[in-house]
Design a protein around this motif. Structure first.
Motif, PDB file in Angstrom:
ATOM      1  N   VAL A 105      -0.047  -0.739   4.221  1.00  0.00           N
ATOM      2  CA  VAL A 105      -1.041  -1.797   4.422  1.00  0.00           C
ATOM      3  C   VAL A 105      -2.448  -1.249   4.191  1.00  0.00           C
ATOM      4  N   TRP A 106      -2.719  -0.054   4.732  1.00  0.00           N
ATOM      5  CA  TRP A 106      -4.049   0.552   4.565  1.00  0.00           C
ATOM      6  C   TRP A 106      -4.370   0.734   3.082  1.00  0.00           C
ATOM      7  N   ARG A 107      -3.412   1.190   2.301  1.00  0.00           N
ATOM      8  CA  ARG A 107      -3.655   1.438   0.881  1.00  0.00           C
ATOM      9  C   ARG A 107      -3.889   0.137   0.117  1.00  0.00           C
ATOM     10  N   ILE A 108      -3.160  -0.907   0.477  1.00  0.00           N
ATOM     11  CA  ILE A 108      -3.389  -2.205  -0.160  1.00  0.00           C
ATOM     12  C   ILE A 108      -4.810  -2.686   0.133  1.00  0.00           C
ATOM     13  N   GLU A 109      -5.190  -2.635   1.398  1.00  0.00           N
ATOM     14  CA  GLU A 109      -6.549  -3.056   1.765  1.00  0.00           C
ATOM     15  C   GLU A 109      -7.591  -2.197   1.055  1.00  0.00           C
ATOM     16  N   GLN A 110      -7.349  -0.892   0.971  1.00  0.00           N
ATOM     17  CA  GLN A 110      -8.323  -0.002   0.339  1.00  0.00           C
ATOM     18  C   GLN A 110      -8.482  -0.314  -1.141  1.00  0.00           C
ATOM     19  N   VAL A 208      -2.220   0.730  -8.110  1.00  0.00           N
ATOM     20  CA  VAL A 208      -1.445   1.845  -8.682  1.00  0.00           C
ATOM     21  C   VAL A 208      -2.044   3.166  -8.248  1.00  0.00           C
ATOM     22  N   LYS A 209      -3.370   3.261  -8.285  1.00  0.00           N
ATOM     23  CA  LYS A 209      -4.042   4.508  -7.859  1.00  0.00           C
ATOM     24  C   LYS A 209      -3.708   4.824  -6.413  1.00  0.00           C
ATOM     25  N   GLN A 210      -3.783   3.821  -5.555  1.00  0.00           N
ATOM     26  CA  GLN A 210      -3.503   4.042  -4.138  1.00  0.00           C
ATOM     27  C   GLN A 210      -2.051   4.418  -3.891  1.00  0.00           C
ATOM     28  N   LEU A 211      -1.139   3.769  -4.585  1.00  0.00           N
ATOM     29  CA  LEU A 211       0.279   4.018  -4.344  1.00  0.00           C
ATOM     30  C   LEU A 211       0.732   5.366  -4.902  1.00  0.00           C
TER      31      LEU A 211
END
Length: 214
Positions: A105-110, A208-211
């Motif tokens: 969730v944090w990565r999606i929001e970021q 993609v970068k976050q994941l």
């Protein structure tokens, strides 16, 4: 996977699609996937539709304005989808990426926060209320992006919506995400010259970068 190397994330641009068949396609994809199936991001828009999470309360729809309401299997309460809103579904194997739900969730929001920052807009999280928010000049907070996920057997379906260039009036017929009086906004009203298709492509890149971060 035998090699230990994750396949590249696939990004699909679906265009404007009806909600129900897209939801069914997500479930079919999730049911058929195995350890070698690449993760996918599905970018789309929907015709006017309300969706209500599996534990959602019908009373959060304040009045019937003729827009269809679909009870679905994600978490969360009621939200609105419509033309001009970017929707991205994240079909991701969290276990394979060693991601906990909170980190996911944090990565999606970021990803959303980073996209908006690239266009000069400061946005932030609000404790206890998943999504992304902006502080307005009048001192109020408005929601610009919503999150709703389902995690089953370590794999996600559903995803996020970012308000870009849409009619916000249907939000007035609901308590957005279950919050009475929650203001909503969109990038157009905040002075960002973004088209939905361009925003979808850029946001998918940020996701993609976050994941793919360790």
């Amino acid at each position: 996977m035998n090699s230990g190397v994750l396949p590249p994330i696939r990004v699909r641009q679906l265009g404007r699609v009806d909600y129900r068949p897209t939801w069914q396609a997500m479930n079919d994809f999730s049911a058929a996937r195995n350890g070698d199936t690449p993760d996918e991001l599905w970018c789309c828009e929907h015709p006017p539709t309300y969706t209500l999470g599996q534990a959602g309360k019908p009373e959060h729809r304040l009045h019937d304005n003729g827009i269809a309401l679909i009870q679905i299997d994600r978490g969360g309460q009621i939200t609105y989808h419509g033309p001009g809103q970017v929707v991205i579904y994240l079909l991701v194997d969290l276990n394979r990426r060693h991601l906990k739900v909170k980190d996911f969730v944090w990565r999606i929001e970021q990803a959303i926060i980073d996209l908006l920052a690239e266009h000069g807009l400061v946005s932030r999280r609000v404790d206890g209320a998943p999504g992304v928010y902006v502080d307005r000049n009048d001192g109020t907070v408005a929601k610009i992006a919503a999150l709703g996920l389902r995690i089953r057997r370590g794999c996600s379906t559903h995803g996020l919506s970012l308000n870009v260039d849409m009619d916000l009036l249907p939000f007035s017929a609901i308590n957005p995400c279950g919050y009475a009086g929650m203001a909503v906004t969109q990038t157009r009203d905040l002075g960002l010259a973004l088209q939905p298709a361009d925003a979808a492509a850029a946001l998918a890149g940020e996701l993609v970068k976050q994941l793919e971060k360790a």
